[in-house]
Design an enzyme around this catalytic site. Structure first.
Site, short mmCIF file in Angstrom:
data_model
loop_
_atom_site.label_atom_id
_atom_site.label_comp_id
_atom_site.label_asym_id
_atom_site.label_seq_id
_atom_site.Cartn_x
_atom_site.Cartn_y
_atom_site.Cartn_z
N HIS A 110 28.85 39.55 46.12
CA HIS A 110 29.88 38.78 46.83
C HIS A 110 31.26 39.25 46.36
CE1 HIS A 110 29.16 36.61 43.04
NE2 HIS A 110 30.48 36.54 43.06
N HIS A 157 35.68 38.38 45.70
CA HIS A 157 36.80 37.48 45.42
C HIS A 157 38.06 38.19 45.89
CE1 HIS A 157 34.24 34.95 42.83
NE2 HIS A 157 33.67 36.09 42.51
N THR A 172 31.65 32.20 37.47
CA THR A 172 33.06 31.83 37.63
C THR A 172 33.23 30.72 38.67
OG1 THR A 172 33.56 33.47 39.34
CG2 THR A 172 33.74 34.19 37.04
N HIS A 216 32.62 29.54 50.07
CA HIS A 216 33.34 29.93 48.85
C HIS A 216 33.55 31.44 48.77
CE1 HIS A 216 32.87 25.88 47.42
NE2 HIS A 216 31.56 25.96 47.46
N HIS A 231 31.29 41.46 42.84
CA HIS A 231 30.31 41.09 41.81
C HIS A 231 28.91 41.31 42.35
CE1 HIS A 231 33.42 38.14 39.90
NE2 HIS A 231 33.58 39.39 39.49
N GLU A 283 39.38 38.38 40.00
CA GLU A 283 39.19 37.32 39.02
C GLU A 283 39.56 37.81 37.64
OE1 GLU A 283 35.22 35.36 39.79
OE2 GLU A 283 36.76 33.94 40.38
#
Ligand SMILES: [Zn+2]
Length: 384
Positions: free
Chosen positions: A134, A136, A240, A108, A159, A146
């Site tokens: 991590h 996004h 999230t 992910h 994050h 995000e």
């Protein structure tokens, strides 16, 4: 005749500038389609979930249908300035190369495990220990942050997940209302390679396969966040990603980080997820506020920074960065141009009006004289 042509041309330029300025800013808008976040989610792998079916997450993970979900769009005009918000202070972020840190591709996201010696010591009622960080991201065509600022996505987002020191570990904290504190920052594109991010990105190929991990030397993780942590937005929200626990005290920094286009492309084009597909566009769509509000640690909204972003002098590097990421600089450059040309147009219009008035006065006087004398007079020189 020549003068009329000149003024028509000026009018045309004026109209063009006014049309072009707002158009350039609209290109950075995004439809904000898919996305996610996570902390201590170990149960999530018992159910398969993905970003293409995020609207169905709530059928398995009921919290995903809650009323305090993340991410959100941060409307800068609606953010409430809170002068009492304590500033963020970090300790233990300056890791040395030993011990090594575990970097993994969990299918992910790209995640770096962090030691609890890294902590937030000021900013909240309690100390919060770091657990992992991590990212996004999107694609070269689609920015993948995000959170959004006034409905605009940034290319990527980091994050750093912390848990409340009153709990034994992140798993215990993950579903408590005061369990987690995530520090988030937007990642844009700059001209320079970011050496600090390269410490992580250089190991990407080692974790390209889903559920693989590697070890990288420790480094000063403070440099992954913006230089200044003073200006931030704060709100209460959730993970999230499934299970979407509403346990996160969110901090989104106003200042951004930049990596090079090449570095962002490496993030977008290296990692694989299930069925050997590229792991990308791992961002959840902005969620409704449902009465929540966003507070800010600073009073002026980014849109009011006009004096700081003067496009004529390229001395401030932060100005260039903003502009190159398609941020506020372009818009304000357009505004300034429009105002300048508008002013120029107004002055020329005034001058033209005065000129026309004078000419008409002269002409009517001439006609009057002509009627009275009936004598032929040669055309005056200034008609040429
Ligand atoms: Zn996240």
């Amino acid at each position: 005749m020549l003068r009329t042509a000149f003024f028509t041309l000026l009018l045309l330029i004026h109209c063009l500038v006014l049309r072009v300025a707002p158009a350039s800013s609209s290109s950075e808008e995004d439809d904000g389609s898919s996305e996610q976040e996570h902390a201590g989610h170990k149960k999530s792998h018992s159910h398969h979930w993905g970003y293409t079916d995020q609207h169905t997450w709530g059928s398995v993970f009921t919290d995903c249908n809650g009323k305090s979900q993340s991410p959100i769009d941060i409307n800068t005009k609606n953010a409430i300035y809170d002068s009492k918000l304590p500033s963020i202070a970090l300790e233990g972020y300056d890791l040395t190369d030993q011990p090594a840190l575990t970097l993994l591709n969990n299918g992910h996201t790209l995640q770096l495990m962090l030691p609890p010696s890294m902590r937030i010591v000021s900013g909240f009622d309690r100390v919060y220990y770091a657990a992992q960080l991590h990212f996004h991201w999107g694609t070269v065509e689609e920015p993948g942050s995000e959170h959004t600022i006034d409905n605009v996505h940034f290319p990527a987002e980091i994050h750093v997940v912390h848990y409340n020191s009153k709990y034994a570990n992140i798993s215990e904290a993950a579903n408590k209302p005061d369990g987690l504190a995530v520090l988030g920052a937007f990642i844009g594109i700059g001209l320079q390679e970011n050496e600090n991010y390269e410490r992580i990105l250089s190991a990407l190929t080692d974790v390209s396969v889903e559920e693989t991990k590697t070890e990288i030397p420790g480094f000063n993780a403070r440099h992954l966040l913006p230089n200044s942590l003073e200006r931030f937005y704060r709100y209460t929200g959730s993970l999230t990603t499934p299970p979407c626990f509403q346990s996160v005290n969110w901090t989104m920094f106003n200042d951004t980080i930049t990596v090079s286009r090449r570095q962002l492309a490496a993030l977008e084009d290296t990692l694989k997820m299930e069925q050997n597909q590229l792991l990308r566009k791992n961002f959840r769509a902005p969620q409704l506020l449902h009465g929540r509000y966003v507070v800010s640690s600073f009073s002026e909204s980014p849109n009011q920074q006009t004096p700081k972003i003067v496009p004529l002098t390229e001395t401030d590097p932060s100005t260039r960065v903003r502009a190159s990421t398609g941020g506020l600089g372009e818009k304000q450059r357009g505004d300034i141009l429009a105002i300048a040309f508008g002013g120029l147009f107004a002055v020329t219009l005034l001058a033209f009006s005065m000129y026309a008035f004078q000419q008409r006065k002269k002409y009517s006087k001439f006609k009057k004289d002509a009627r009275q004398n009936v004598i032929y007079k040669p055309a005056s020189k200034e008609e040429a």
